[in-house]
Design a protein around this motif. Structure first.
Motif: not given
Length: 96
Positions: A46-65
Motif C-alpha cells: 500500500e505504500s513505497v518507503i525510501y530510507v536514508a542510511m548513514n552506514g547501517d543507521k537509518p536517519v530519514g525516510f519518506t513514504q509514498l502512497y
C-alpha cells in the motif's frame, strides 16, 4: 549516505523513524503502533518507503502512497510522510 527503497522484510529500518515523525506532529509516541503501521503498508503493498542510511543507521525516510487518475488512466504517487533525524537535517539528503 545511501537512499534505499525498503522491502517488507526491512520494515524495522523505518519504524522508529515513523514513530519520531508522528511525535514531531504532537502524537503520543507509540513504537508498537508505528511498527504495525509500517509492516501493514509494506505487507499489503500500500505504500513505497525510501530510507536514508548513514552506514547501517537509518536517519530519514519518506513514504509514498499510490493515487490513480481515471481521466489520465495513470498511477500517481503522493508524498505523504517525510522525516529526517534532527542531527542529519540541512545536509542535502534529498539530493542523493
Amino acid at each position: 549516505m545511501e537512499i534505499k527503497r525498503i522491502n517488507r522484510d526491512e520494515w524495522q529500518l523505518a519504524a522508529s523513524l515513523f514513530d519520531r515523525y508522528r511525535a514531531f506532529y504532537k502524537k503520543q509516541p507509540d513504537l508498537a503502533l508505528a511498527e504495525r503501521f509500517i509492516r501493514e503498508r509494506l505487507d499489503n503493498n500500500e505504500s513505497v518507503i525510501y530510507v536514508a542510511m548513514n552506514g547501517d543507521k537509518p536517519v530519514g525516510f519518506t513514504q509514498l502512497y499510490p493515487k490513480y487518475s481515471s481521466v489520465r488512466a495513470v498511477k500517481n504517487w503522493i508524498l505523504n510522510d517525510l522525516f529526517v533525524d534532527a542531527g542529519f537535517r540541512k545536509q542535502a539528503l534529498a539530493q542523493n
